[in-house]
Design a protein around this motif. Structure first.
Motif, PDB file in Angstrom:
ATOM      1  N   TYR A  71      -1.924   4.229 -12.734  1.00 29.26           N
ATOM      2  CA  TYR A  71      -2.581   5.077 -11.758  1.00 29.26           C
ATOM      3  C   TYR A  71      -2.474   6.378 -12.374  1.00 29.26           C
TER       4      TYR A  71
ATOM      5  N   SER B   2      -8.955   1.339   0.663  1.00 29.61           N
ATOM      6  CA  SER B   2      -8.629   0.185  -0.315  1.00 29.61           C
ATOM      7  C   SER B   2      -9.391   0.657  -1.489  1.00 29.61           C
ATOM      8  N   GLY B   3     -10.545   0.893  -1.332  1.00 27.41           N
ATOM      9  CA  GLY B   3     -11.334   1.084  -2.556  1.00 27.41           C
ATOM     10  C   GLY B   3     -10.560   2.157  -3.655  1.00 27.41           C
TER      11      GLY B   3
ATOM     12  N   GLU C 249      -7.938   1.171  -6.131  1.00 24.82           N
ATOM     13  CA  GLU C 249      -7.892  -0.009  -7.055  1.00 24.82           C
ATOM     14  C   GLU C 249      -7.586   0.729  -8.533  1.00 24.82           C
TER      15      GLU C 249
ATOM     16  N   GLY D 266      -8.572  -0.338 -11.473  1.00 28.05           N
ATOM     17  CA  GLY D 266      -9.651  -0.488 -12.381  1.00 28.05           C
ATOM     18  C   GLY D 266      -9.571  -0.675 -13.846  1.00 28.05           C
TER      19      GLY D 266
ATOM     20  N   ARG E 258       1.004  -1.183  -0.029  1.00 30.84           N
ATOM     21  CA  ARG E 258       0.122  -0.004   0.153  1.00 30.84           C
ATOM     22  C   ARG E 258       1.040   0.995   0.017  1.00 30.84           C
TER      23      ARG E 258
END
Length: 616
Positions: free
Chosen positions: A261, A250-251, A254, A256, A23
Motif C-alpha cells: 500500500y 472498499s474500492g 484495493e 491493485g 479493514r
C-alpha cells in the motif's frame, strides 16, 4: 491504532466482525480477538498473529453467533501476549469460569491501578496486565440486570480516554458502546446494528453512520438504538445524533498492481494533489470555511499543533507563513505543548494538522489552546467527519483518499498543499498577494501533479541506491532552510519502515556535533535544491567528503553538483521554488520504501507503530 467492531443481528455476525478487523489492520496492532454470545455462553478466540490466523481459529472452533464484539490491540499496558489480548471477560468475584461480561477497549485508563486494587479487595481475579480488564470487572460489579445502567454507573469512575463495546451473557442481542477521547461510530442497519472505531470497518455492511460525540453512550439492540449522554448533574438523558450516509471505502483499499500500500500511495500523490486542488478556483479565505475572512483579519500570529509527519508539514509551513504572509508562526509538538507553560495570545490562529483527525495528543493540545483563550481554530485534515473537523471553527479537508500504509506519504504532501493555500489566503488578507502573484501561484500549484510524475520516474535510480542503504544501520539526512523539515521527514520514513537508525540535521549544524559520526560507513542524504542556500550547502557537503562520508544527493538539475567518488547524485527534473519541498520529499519516500523492501521488513505495518494514534 486499536480497532473495535461490534454487532447485533439475526444473522451470523462473525464474518462481519472478522472482515471489519481486516479493514482496520492498517491502523497497526499486535494482537486481535473476537467474543460472541453463543448457546447461552460467552465464547472467545484470540491471537497474537494476524487477523487471518484469528479467522482460522474461529472457523476451527466453530464460533458463530448473532451478537459479538471484536478487536485489534496495539499494546500499551501489558505485553502483546494472548492473555492480554481483547476481548476481556469478567465472571465475578473469585470466579474463573465462563465469563458474564465481555468488553473491548481503545484508549488508556489512567486510574487503572487504584481501580484494580479496589476490585481485587472485592475478590475480582485479574487474568491480564491491561488497564482494560479493570473496566470489564467494574461493569460486572455494577451489573444488576441492565447492561446500559451498569455501563453508565461505571463510566464516571474512569479517568482517561476510552471507546468501549461491551455485552453480557444474560442479555442476548444487546451491545453497549461508549466514547470519551477516542472515536466510535454507530452503524444503523435493517433489523441489525453495529458499532466500530472507524466507519471503514463497516464498509459493505451499512452506509448509515452516526459519529458519536464525546461522552455518548449507545445501546444497540435488534430493532432500536438509543444514544444518551450525561448532563451537568451526571444524569443520562437521551440525545439525538445525525445519521449520515457514508459511501463504502472498499474500492480505495484495493492494492491493485502494487507490492505494498505504501508504494501505491506514493504513486497516488499526483492524483491526490490534483483532487485536493480541484475545488480551488482561486485564492480566498472562504476555502477554509464561512467566516474565515473575518477571522484571518483578526489574527496576527499562527500556532501550529501536530505530531509526527504532520509536525514536519507544519514546520515546513512556518517558512511559508513567515516569508510569504509575514505572520509570526510557532510550531509545537502537540504532546509537549499542553504540558508546558506558554504565553497565549488571543489574536493567534491555532492550526491543527492530522491525517485522521482523531490524534489524541493533537485534540488535547487544541482543547488546551482554547482553554487559554485562543478561540480562533483551523484544522488541516483528511477526514471530513473527524473529531478535529467538528472541534475547529475552520477546516480544509484534503482529498488524499484512504491511506493504508502506516508511514504517511500522500497525506503529507496534500497537507503541504493545504498549508500553502492557507499561506496564500492569509497573505491575500494581509495585502501581501497581488492578482498577478495569485495567478502565478495557482499556475505553479496546478503544475504540481505533472511535476510529481516526473519525480516518480526517478524510481529506478532510487532503487539502485536502496541496495546500498539496506546494508547500513545508520544514516544522516541534511537540509537547509525550507528543506530542513523535509530532511527530518526523510529520516523518519527510513527509520519507521526499514528500522535503519536515521537522524536529520540542518546542514549548518553538522560541524557542531553530528560530524563526529561521519565515516566511510555513514551514508549522508542531502536535499539540494537550487535555492539561496545552495552554496552554503555545498560547503557542508565538502565537510562530509573530507571525513570520507558517502553523499547521496537529490539535486536540482541546474545546481551544478556532479557525481564523483563518494558523491552519488540523482537529478530532480526541475527547481520548483517555494513548492520544492513537495517534490523533494517524494524520492525520500521511495528511498525508505525500497530500502525496507530490500531488508524484508513489513512495510505497511512496521513493528510497534500504529496508523491512527488515538491514545496519549
Amino acid at each position: 491504532m486499536c480497532g473495535i467492531v461490534g454487532a447485533v443481528s439475526t444473522r451470523n455476525i462473525v464474518p462481519i466482525l472478522i472482515e471489519g478487523l481486516k479493514r482496520l489492520e492498517y491502523r497497526g496492532y499486535d494482537s486481535c480477538g473476537v467474543a460472541v454470545h453463543q448457546d447461552g455462553e460467552l465464547r472467545r478466540a484470540r491471537s497474537t498473529s494476524r487477523v487471518a490466523e484469528l479467522e482460522a481459529n474461529v472457523g476451527r472452533d466453530g464460533i458463530a453467533a448473532t451478537t459479538g464484539i471484536a478487536h485489534t490491540r496495539w499494546a500499551t499496558h501489558g505485553a502483546p501476549l494472548v492473555h492480554n489480548a481483547h476481548p476481556h471477560f469478567s465472571a465475578g468475584p473469585g470466579a474463573d469460569g465462563p465469563g458474564r461480561i465481555a468488553l473491548v477497549h481503545n484508549g488508556i485508563i489512567e486510574n487503572h491501578d487504584e481501580l484494580r486494587a479496589e476490585l481485587q479487595q472485592r475478590g475480582y481475579v485479574f487474568a491480564s496486565q491491561t488497564d482494560t480488564e479493570v473496566i470489564a470487572h467494574l461493569v460486572h460489579r455494577y451489573y444488576e440486570g441492565d447492561l446500559l445502567e451498569a455501563v453508565q454507573r461505571a463510566l464516571p469512575r474512569l479517568r482517561g480516554a476510552y471507546a468501549i463495546a461491551v455485552f453480557c451473557r444474560d442479555e442476548p442481542h444487546r451491545v453497549v458502546g461508549a466514547r470519551q477521547g477516542s472515536p466510535l461510530v454507530l452503524g444503523v442497519g435493517e433489523g441489525e446494528n453495529f458499532v466500530a472505531s472507524d466507519a471503514m470497518a463497516l464498509a459493505g455492511v451499512t452506509e448509515r453512520i452516526v459519529y458519536l460525540e464525546e461522552g455518548d453512550v449507545v445501546d444497540l439492540q435488534l430493532g432500536r438504538v438509543w444514544i444518551s449522554a450525561a448532563d451537568e448533574q451526571g444524569r443520562y438523558r437521551a440525545v439525538e445524533r445525525e445519521v449520515r450516509t457514508v459511501a463504502a471505502y472498499s474500492g480505495a483499499a484495493e492494492l491493485g498492481p502494487y507490492r505494498h500500500y505504501m508504494q501505491k500511495e506514493i504513486f497516488e500523490q499526483p492524483k491526490a494533489i490534483a483532487d485536493t486542488l480541484d475545488a480551488v478556483p482561486g485564492i480566498s479565505p472562504e476555502l477554509f470555511g464561512d467566516g474565515a475572512y473575518r477571522i484571518f483579519k483578526e489574527v496576527d500570529r499562527v500556532l501550529i499543533l501536530a505530531c509526527g509527519t504532520s509536525y514536519y508539514a507544519g514546520s515546513t509551513a512556518r517558512y511559508w507563513l513567515e516569508s510569504v504572509a509575514g505572520i509570526p508562526t510557532t510550531v509545537e509538538i502537540a504532546s509537549e505543548y499542553r504540558y508546558r507553560d506558554s504565553v497565549p495570545d488571543p489574536r493567534t490562529l491555532v492550526v491543527t494538522i492530522s491525517q485522521s483527525g482523531e490524534t489524541a495528543d493533537t485534540l488535547a493540545a487544541l482543547k488546551h489552546a482554547r482553554s487559554l483563550g485562543m478561540k480562533h481554530t483551523l484544522t488541516i485534515c483528511n477526514v471530513a467527519t473527524s473529531a478535529m473537523v467538528r472541534e475547529c471553527e475552520l477546516a480544509y479537508v484534503t482529498r488524499a483518499g484512504v491511506e493504508i500504509g502506516v508511514a504517511s506519504t500522500k497525506a503529507f504532501t496534500t497537507q503541504l498543499v493545504a498549508l500553502y493555500l492557507l499561506t496564500l489566503a492569509l497573505a491575500q488578507v494581509k495585502g501581501r498577494l497581488t492578482d498577478e502573484q495569485e495567478a502565478a501561484e495557482l499556475k505553479a500549484l496546478r503544475h504540481l501533479p505533472l511535476a510529481l510524475q516526473a519525480v516518480l520516474a526517478l524510481e529506478p535510480q532510487v532503487i539502485a541506491w536502496s541496495e546500498d542503504f539496506s546494508r547500513k544501520e545508520n544514516a544522516l539526512f541534511l537540509g537547509r532552510g525550507l528543506h530542513y523539515p523535509i530532511a527530518l521527514e526523510g529520516a523518519l520514513k527510513l527509520k519507521e519502515i526499514s528500522y535503519i537508525h536515521a537522524e536529520a540535521y540542518p546542514a549548518g549544524e553538522l560541524k557542531h556535533g553530528p560530524l563526529a559520526l561521519v565515516t566511510e560507513q555513514m551514508p549522508v542524504v542531502t536535499v539540494a535544491p537550487n535555492d539561496a542556500l545552495l552554496e552554503k550547502l555545498k560547503s557542508n557537503m565538502q565537510e562530509v567528503r573530507a571525513r570520507a562520508g558517502q553523499l547521496y544527493v537529490f539535486a536540482d538539475a541546474d545546481s551544478h553538483i556532479a557525481s564523483d567518488t563518494g558523491v552519488h547524485v540523482i537529478r530532480m527534473p526541475e527547481h520548483y521554488g517555494r513548492l520544492s519541498p513537495i517534490l523533494h520529499v517524494v524520492p525520500l519516500q521511495l528511498l525508505a520504501y525500497h530500502a525496507a523492501c530490500a531488508r524484508g521488513t513489513d512495510v505497511d505495518k512496521p513493528r510497534n507503530l500504529a496508523k491512527s494514534v488515538t491514545v496519549e
